[in-house]
Design an enzyme around this catalytic site. Structure first.
Site, short mmCIF file in Angstrom:
data_model
loop_
_atom_site.label_atom_id
_atom_site.label_comp_id
_atom_site.label_asym_id
_atom_site.label_seq_id
_atom_site.Cartn_x
_atom_site.Cartn_y
_atom_site.Cartn_z
N LYS A 146 0.94 -1.49 0.01
CA LYS A 146 0.05 -0.06 -0.09
C LYS A 146 0.83 1.21 0.16
O LYS A 146 0.71 2.19 -0.73
CB LYS A 146 -0.95 0.09 1.18
CG LYS A 146 -1.73 -1.27 1.43
CD LYS A 146 -2.67 -1.17 2.48
CE LYS A 146 -2.11 -1.28 3.77
NZ LYS A 146 -1.43 -2.58 4.15
N ARG A 205 -9.83 1.14 8.75
CA ARG A 205 -9.51 -0.32 9.00
C ARG A 205 -10.46 -0.77 9.86
O ARG A 205 -10.45 -2.19 10.49
CB ARG A 205 -7.98 -0.29 10.04
CG ARG A 205 -6.82 -0.32 9.26
CD ARG A 205 -5.74 0.07 10.00
NE ARG A 205 -4.75 -0.81 9.78
CZ ARG A 205 -3.60 -0.57 9.33
NH1 ARG A 205 -3.33 0.70 8.97
NH2 ARG A 205 -2.73 -1.65 8.86
N ARG A 211 12.12 -5.60 5.04
CA ARG A 211 11.81 -4.44 4.66
C ARG A 211 12.60 -3.48 5.44
O ARG A 211 12.85 -3.66 6.74
CB ARG A 211 10.24 -4.18 4.95
CG ARG A 211 10.02 -2.33 5.03
CD ARG A 211 8.41 -2.05 4.89
NE ARG A 211 7.76 -2.59 6.21
CZ ARG A 211 6.21 -2.47 6.40
NH1 ARG A 211 5.72 -1.86 5.54
NH2 ARG A 211 5.98 -3.05 7.36
N ARG A 218 11.28 -1.72 11.19
CA ARG A 218 10.14 -1.07 11.86
C ARG A 218 10.01 -2.17 13.33
O ARG A 218 10.21 -3.48 12.95
CB ARG A 218 8.90 -1.07 11.17
CG ARG A 218 8.59 0.08 10.49
CD ARG A 218 7.36 0.15 9.45
NE ARG A 218 6.24 -0.55 9.98
CZ ARG A 218 4.86 -0.53 9.34
NH1 ARG A 218 4.97 0.18 8.13
NH2 ARG A 218 3.88 -1.17 9.64
N ARG A 253 -0.91 -8.59 13.63
CA ARG A 253 -1.36 -7.66 12.60
C ARG A 253 -2.24 -8.40 11.34
O ARG A 253 -3.21 -7.84 11.27
CB ARG A 253 -0.31 -6.93 11.81
CG ARG A 253 0.44 -5.84 12.69
CD ARG A 253 1.89 -5.55 12.43
NE ARG A 253 1.95 -4.73 11.07
CZ ARG A 253 2.86 -4.71 10.24
NH1 ARG A 253 4.05 -5.36 10.51
NH2 ARG A 253 2.79 -3.99 9.19
P1 AP5 Z 1 4.75 -1.61 1.58
O1 AP5 Z 1 4.35 -0.81 0.58
O2 AP5 Z 1 5.58 -1.30 3.15
O3 AP5 Z 1 3.41 -2.34 2.30
P2 AP5 Z 1 2.31 -1.85 2.97
O4 AP5 Z 1 1.01 -2.48 2.69
O5 AP5 Z 1 2.23 -0.30 3.13
O6 AP5 Z 1 2.49 -2.44 4.64
P3 AP5 Z 1 2.48 -2.06 5.98
O7 AP5 Z 1 3.19 -3.08 7.12
O8 AP5 Z 1 2.91 -0.61 6.26
O9 AP5 Z 1 1.06 -2.14 6.22
P4 AP5 Z 1 0.23 -1.85 7.53
O10 AP5 Z 1 -1.07 -1.76 7.02
O11 AP5 Z 1 0.39 -3.24 8.46
O12 AP5 Z 1 0.95 -0.77 8.36
P5 AP5 Z 1 0.79 0.76 8.74
O13 AP5 Z 1 1.99 1.38 8.50
O14 AP5 Z 1 -0.53 1.36 7.97
O15 AP5 Z 1 5.56 -3.03 1.47
C1 AP5 Z 1 6.05 -3.82 2.15
C2 AP5 Z 1 7.19 -4.48 1.77
O16 AP5 Z 1 7.33 -5.21 0.57
C3 AP5 Z 1 8.47 -3.47 1.50
O17 AP5 Z 1 9.63 -3.87 1.55
C4 AP5 Z 1 8.35 -3.01 -0.15
O18 AP5 Z 1 9.71 -2.80 -0.86
C5 AP5 Z 1 8.01 -4.43 -0.73
N1 AP5 Z 1 7.01 -4.62 -1.71
C6 AP5 Z 1 6.04 -3.90 -2.04
N2 AP5 Z 1 5.22 -4.06 -3.11
C7 AP5 Z 1 5.96 -5.22 -3.45
C8 AP5 Z 1 5.84 -6.05 -4.69
N3 AP5 Z 1 4.90 -5.88 -5.51
N4 AP5 Z 1 6.67 -7.24 -4.97
C9 AP5 Z 1 7.78 -7.39 -3.92
N5 AP5 Z 1 8.06 -6.61 -2.93
C10 AP5 Z 1 7.22 -5.46 -2.65
O19 AP5 Z 1 0.16 0.47 10.12
C11 AP5 Z 1 0.88 0.12 11.25
C12 AP5 Z 1 0.21 0.22 12.57
O20 AP5 Z 1 -0.30 1.48 12.76
C13 AP5 Z 1 -0.90 -0.80 12.63
O21 AP5 Z 1 -0.73 -1.70 13.14
C14 AP5 Z 1 -1.66 0.01 13.75
O22 AP5 Z 1 -1.16 -0.27 15.08
C15 AP5 Z 1 -1.38 1.58 13.39
N6 AP5 Z 1 -2.55 2.09 12.46
C16 AP5 Z 1 -2.18 2.49 11.12
N7 AP5 Z 1 -3.42 2.66 10.62
C17 AP5 Z 1 -4.28 2.50 11.68
C18 AP5 Z 1 -5.75 2.84 11.56
N8 AP5 Z 1 -6.49 3.41 10.50
N9 AP5 Z 1 -6.44 2.48 12.60
C19 AP5 Z 1 -6.01 2.03 13.94
N10 AP5 Z 1 -4.54 1.83 13.84
C20 AP5 Z 1 -3.70 2.14 12.65
#
Ligand code: AP5
Length: 212
Positions: free
Chosen positions: A8, A83, A122, A155, A166
Protein backbone atom coordinates in the site's frame (compact mmCIF):
# COMPACT_ATOMS: atom_id res chain seq x y z
CA UNK A 1 -6.61 -1.30 1.25
CA UNK A 2 -4.90 -4.61 1.78
CA UNK A 3 -3.12 -6.71 4.39
CA UNK A 4 0.17 -5.67 6.04
CA UNK A 5 2.99 -5.75 3.49
CA UNK A 6 0.71 -5.87 0.42
CA UNK A 7 2.45 -2.77 -0.95
CA UNK A 8 0.00 0.00 0.00
CA UNK A 9 2.69 2.49 1.04
CA UNK A 10 4.90 1.68 -1.96
CA UNK A 11 2.06 2.24 -4.43
CA UNK A 12 0.70 5.31 -2.59
CA UNK A 13 4.05 6.98 -3.01
CA UNK A 14 4.20 6.11 -6.73
CA UNK A 15 0.66 7.43 -7.26
CA UNK A 16 1.50 10.65 -5.44
CA UNK A 17 4.15 11.21 -8.11
CA UNK A 18 1.94 10.20 -11.08
CA UNK A 19 -1.42 11.70 -10.11
CA UNK A 20 -0.47 14.42 -7.61
CA UNK A 21 -2.75 12.67 -5.13
CA UNK A 22 -2.01 13.43 -1.49
CA UNK A 23 -1.46 10.28 0.60
CA UNK A 24 -3.13 10.16 4.00
CA UNK A 25 -1.46 7.34 5.90
CA UNK A 26 -2.27 7.02 9.61
CA UNK A 27 0.60 4.53 9.94
CA UNK A 28 3.11 7.13 8.68
CA UNK A 29 1.51 9.90 10.75
CA UNK A 30 1.74 7.72 13.86
CA UNK A 31 5.37 6.78 13.20
CA UNK A 32 6.20 10.48 12.82
CA UNK A 33 4.64 11.15 16.26
CA UNK A 34 6.63 8.25 17.73
CA UNK A 35 9.84 9.51 16.09
CA UNK A 36 9.24 13.00 17.51
CA UNK A 37 8.55 11.56 20.98
CA UNK A 38 5.17 13.32 21.39
CA UNK A 39 2.68 12.17 24.04
CA UNK A 40 0.35 10.95 21.25
CA UNK A 41 3.26 8.94 19.83
CA UNK A 42 3.97 7.37 23.22
CA UNK A 43 0.31 6.37 23.61
CA UNK A 44 0.18 4.93 20.08
CA UNK A 45 3.45 3.00 20.20
CA UNK A 46 2.17 0.50 22.73
CA UNK A 47 -0.66 -0.54 20.36
CA UNK A 48 1.54 -0.53 17.25
CA UNK A 49 4.24 -2.67 18.86
CA UNK A 50 1.54 -5.16 19.85
CA UNK A 51 0.14 -5.25 16.29
CA UNK A 52 -3.20 -3.87 17.44
CA UNK A 53 -5.30 -1.02 16.09
CA UNK A 54 -4.59 2.33 17.70
CA UNK A 55 -7.80 3.73 19.30
CA UNK A 56 -10.16 5.57 16.93
CA UNK A 57 -9.97 8.78 19.01
CA UNK A 58 -6.26 9.13 18.13
CA UNK A 59 -6.59 8.05 14.50
CA UNK A 60 -9.52 10.31 13.71
CA UNK A 61 -7.81 13.32 15.28
CA UNK A 62 -4.73 12.70 13.10
CA UNK A 63 -6.72 12.10 9.89
CA UNK A 64 -8.97 15.17 10.38
CA UNK A 65 -5.94 17.39 11.05
CA UNK A 66 -4.22 16.02 7.93
CA UNK A 67 -7.28 16.67 5.73
CA UNK A 68 -7.37 20.25 7.01
CA UNK A 69 -3.64 20.70 6.37
CA UNK A 70 -3.57 19.31 2.82
CA UNK A 71 -4.51 21.15 -0.37
CA UNK A 72 -8.33 20.80 -0.70
CA UNK A 73 -8.43 21.02 -4.50
CA UNK A 74 -6.24 17.91 -4.93
CA UNK A 75 -7.50 14.42 -4.22
CA UNK A 76 -6.61 12.30 -1.18
CA UNK A 77 -5.28 8.76 -1.27
CA UNK A 78 -5.98 6.93 1.99
CA UNK A 79 -3.40 4.28 2.84
CA UNK A 80 -4.40 1.95 5.67
CA UNK A 81 -7.60 3.83 6.51
CA UNK A 82 -10.35 2.99 7.29
CA UNK A 83 -9.47 -0.22 9.10
CA UNK A 84 -12.72 -0.91 10.95
CA UNK A 85 -16.44 -0.38 10.43
CA UNK A 86 -16.46 2.51 12.90
CA UNK A 87 -13.62 4.23 11.00
CA UNK A 88 -15.49 3.73 7.71
CA UNK A 89 -18.53 5.52 9.19
CA UNK A 90 -16.31 8.34 10.49
CA UNK A 91 -14.61 8.67 7.11
CA UNK A 92 -18.00 9.13 5.41
CA UNK A 93 -18.71 11.93 7.90
CA UNK A 94 -15.31 13.62 7.42
CA UNK A 95 -15.73 13.53 3.63
CA UNK A 96 -19.33 14.73 3.55
CA UNK A 97 -18.37 17.68 5.81
CA UNK A 98 -15.88 18.62 3.07
CA UNK A 99 -18.30 17.84 0.19
CA UNK A 100 -16.06 15.01 -0.97
CA UNK A 101 -16.72 11.32 -1.69
CA UNK A 102 -14.92 8.04 -2.39
CA UNK A 103 -14.05 7.57 -6.09
CA UNK A 104 -12.78 3.99 -5.72
CA UNK A 105 -11.25 1.51 -3.31
CA UNK A 106 -8.16 -0.31 -4.55
CA UNK A 107 -7.60 -3.64 -2.84
CA UNK A 108 -4.09 -5.12 -2.97
CA UNK A 109 -4.59 -8.86 -2.46
CA UNK A 110 -1.74 -10.96 -1.05
CA UNK A 111 -1.72 -14.38 0.61
CA UNK A 112 -0.65 -14.48 4.26
CA UNK A 113 2.20 -16.82 3.32
CA UNK A 114 3.90 -14.15 1.18
CA UNK A 115 3.71 -11.44 3.80
CA UNK A 116 6.37 -12.55 6.26
CA UNK A 117 9.11 -12.54 3.59
CA UNK A 118 8.18 -9.06 2.49
CA UNK A 119 8.05 -7.53 5.92
CA UNK A 120 11.16 -9.16 7.38
CA UNK A 121 13.24 -7.69 4.51
CA UNK A 122 11.61 -4.26 4.60
CA UNK A 123 13.62 -1.22 5.67
CA UNK A 124 12.12 2.25 6.06
CA UNK A 125 13.33 5.82 6.21
CA UNK A 126 12.39 7.31 9.60
CA UNK A 127 12.53 10.83 8.13
CA UNK A 128 10.36 10.59 4.98
CA UNK A 129 8.65 7.17 5.54
CA UNK A 130 9.78 5.77 2.16
CA UNK A 131 9.96 1.99 2.30
CA UNK A 132 12.47 -0.36 0.66
CA UNK A 133 12.92 -4.11 0.31
CA UNK A 134 16.44 -5.49 0.60
CA UNK A 135 15.96 -7.73 -2.46
CA UNK A 136 12.98 -6.41 -4.50
CA UNK A 137 13.37 -2.68 -4.03
CA UNK A 138 16.79 -1.89 -2.52
CA UNK A 139 18.10 1.65 -1.93
CA UNK A 140 20.80 2.89 -4.33
CA UNK A 141 23.32 3.14 -1.47
CA UNK A 142 23.13 0.31 1.05
CA UNK A 143 21.42 1.40 4.30
CA UNK A 144 20.57 4.93 3.10
CA UNK A 145 17.36 6.55 1.86
CA UNK A 146 17.54 7.53 -1.85
CA UNK A 147 15.62 10.76 -1.16
CA UNK A 148 17.39 12.24 1.86
CA UNK A 149 20.32 9.96 2.77
CA UNK A 150 18.88 9.15 6.22
CA UNK A 151 19.96 5.79 7.69
CA UNK A 152 17.26 3.17 7.10
CA UNK A 153 15.76 1.25 10.02
CA UNK A 154 13.65 -1.85 10.56
CA UNK A 155 10.15 -1.14 11.91
CA UNK A 156 9.61 -2.39 15.46
CA UNK A 157 6.33 -4.06 14.37
CA UNK A 158 8.06 -6.06 11.60
CA UNK A 159 8.91 -8.87 14.04
CA UNK A 160 7.42 -12.29 13.26
CA UNK A 161 5.14 -12.48 16.31
CA UNK A 162 3.76 -8.96 15.72
CA UNK A 163 3.21 -9.61 12.00
CA UNK A 164 0.99 -12.58 12.98
CA UNK A 165 -1.11 -10.34 15.22
CA UNK A 166 -1.40 -7.64 12.53
CA UNK A 167 -2.68 -10.25 10.07
CA UNK A 168 -5.23 -11.48 12.59
CA UNK A 169 -6.47 -7.91 13.15
CA UNK A 170 -6.66 -7.38 9.36
CA UNK A 171 -8.85 -10.45 8.84
CA UNK A 172 -11.07 -9.67 11.84
CA UNK A 173 -11.54 -5.89 11.62
CA UNK A 174 -10.52 -4.67 8.17
CA UNK A 175 -11.70 -7.43 5.80
CA UNK A 176 -15.37 -6.64 6.69
CA UNK A 177 -14.77 -3.02 5.61
CA UNK A 178 -13.58 -4.28 2.21
CA UNK A 179 -16.85 -6.23 1.94
CA UNK A 180 -18.80 -3.07 2.87
CA UNK A 181 -17.17 -1.19 -0.03
CA UNK A 182 -17.51 -4.19 -2.36
CA UNK A 183 -21.29 -4.09 -1.83
CA UNK A 184 -21.20 -0.44 -2.89
CA UNK A 185 -19.43 -1.45 -6.13
CA UNK A 186 -16.32 0.57 -5.24
CA UNK A 187 -13.67 -2.17 -4.94
CA UNK A 188 -11.08 -2.87 -7.65
CA UNK A 189 -8.83 -5.80 -6.70
CA UNK A 190 -5.25 -6.32 -7.86
CA UNK A 191 -2.98 -9.34 -7.41
CA UNK A 192 -0.25 -7.75 -5.26
CA UNK A 193 2.12 -10.72 -5.63
CA UNK A 194 3.17 -9.34 -9.02
CA UNK A 195 6.24 -7.13 -9.49
CA UNK A 196 6.05 -3.59 -8.11
CA UNK A 197 6.05 -2.11 -11.63
CA UNK A 198 3.22 -4.41 -12.80
CA UNK A 199 1.13 -3.49 -9.76
CA UNK A 200 1.92 0.17 -10.36
CA UNK A 201 0.63 -0.03 -13.95
CA UNK A 202 -2.61 -1.67 -12.79
CA UNK A 203 -3.18 0.82 -9.96
CA UNK A 204 -2.55 3.70 -12.38
CA UNK A 205 -5.02 2.26 -14.90
CA UNK A 206 -7.73 1.97 -12.25
CA UNK A 207 -7.08 5.44 -10.89
CA UNK A 208 -7.08 6.90 -14.39
CA UNK A 209 -10.52 5.35 -15.03
CA UNK A 210 -11.92 6.39 -11.62
CA UNK A 211 -10.66 9.95 -11.56
CA UNK A 212 -11.03 11.16 -15.13
P1 AP5 B 1 4.80 -1.66 1.81
O1 AP5 B 1 4.46 -0.82 0.62
O2 AP5 B 1 5.56 -1.03 2.92
O3 AP5 B 1 3.49 -2.40 2.33
P2 AP5 B 1 2.24 -1.86 3.13
O4 AP5 B 1 1.03 -2.52 2.56
O5 AP5 B 1 2.25 -0.35 3.17
O6 AP5 B 1 2.58 -2.51 4.52
P3 AP5 B 1 2.48 -1.96 6.01
O7 AP5 B 1 3.18 -2.97 6.85
O8 AP5 B 1 2.96 -0.54 6.09
O9 AP5 B 1 0.95 -2.02 6.21
P4 AP5 B 1 0.22 -2.00 7.55
O10 AP5 B 1 -1.17 -1.74 7.08
O11 AP5 B 1 0.41 -3.19 8.40
O12 AP5 B 1 0.98 -0.83 8.34
P5 AP5 B 1 0.62 0.68 8.65
O13 AP5 B 1 1.87 1.44 8.59
O14 AP5 B 1 -0.54 1.16 7.86
O15 AP5 B 1 5.58 -2.95 1.27
C1 AP5 B 1 6.06 -3.93 2.18
C2 AP5 B 1 7.44 -4.43 1.70
O16 AP5 B 1 7.28 -5.17 0.48
C3 AP5 B 1 8.43 -3.30 1.39
O17 AP5 B 1 9.70 -3.76 1.74
C4 AP5 B 1 8.29 -3.11 -0.12
O18 AP5 B 1 9.50 -2.60 -0.71
C5 AP5 B 1 7.98 -4.52 -0.59
N1 AP5 B 1 7.07 -4.57 -1.73
C6 AP5 B 1 5.99 -3.77 -1.99
N2 AP5 B 1 5.36 -4.16 -3.10
C7 AP5 B 1 6.04 -5.26 -3.55
C8 AP5 B 1 5.86 -6.13 -4.68
N3 AP5 B 1 4.85 -5.95 -5.55
N4 AP5 B 1 6.73 -7.16 -4.82
C9 AP5 B 1 7.76 -7.37 -3.93
N5 AP5 B 1 7.98 -6.55 -2.86
C10 AP5 B 1 7.12 -5.52 -2.67
O19 AP5 B 1 0.14 0.54 10.17
C11 AP5 B 1 1.04 0.21 11.20
C12 AP5 B 1 0.32 0.21 12.54
O20 AP5 B 1 -0.21 1.53 12.80
C13 AP5 B 1 -0.91 -0.73 12.63
O21 AP5 B 1 -0.55 -2.04 12.97
C14 AP5 B 1 -1.71 -0.03 13.74
O22 AP5 B 1 -1.17 -0.29 15.02
C15 AP5 B 1 -1.49 1.45 13.43
N6 AP5 B 1 -2.50 1.97 12.50
C16 AP5 B 1 -2.29 2.38 11.21
N7 AP5 B 1 -3.45 2.78 10.65
C17 AP5 B 1 -4.40 2.61 11.59
C18 AP5 B 1 -5.81 2.82 11.60
N8 AP5 B 1 -6.48 3.28 10.53
N9 AP5 B 1 -6.48 2.51 12.74
C19 AP5 B 1 -5.84 2.06 13.84
N10 AP5 B 1 -4.52 1.82 13.89
C20 AP5 B 1 -3.81 2.09 12.77
Amino acid sequence: MGPPGAGKGTQAQLMEESFRLQPVSPGDLLRREVHQGTSLGRQAQEFMDAGQLVPDSIILRLVAAELDRLEPSRGFLFDGFPRSSSQAAQLDKLLSERSRGIACVILLELEDAAILGRLSLRRVCPACARSYHLEQNPPRVEGQCDDDGTSLIQRSDDREEVIGKRLEVYHQSTAPVVEHYRQQGLVRAIDASQAIETVREQVAEILGACLF
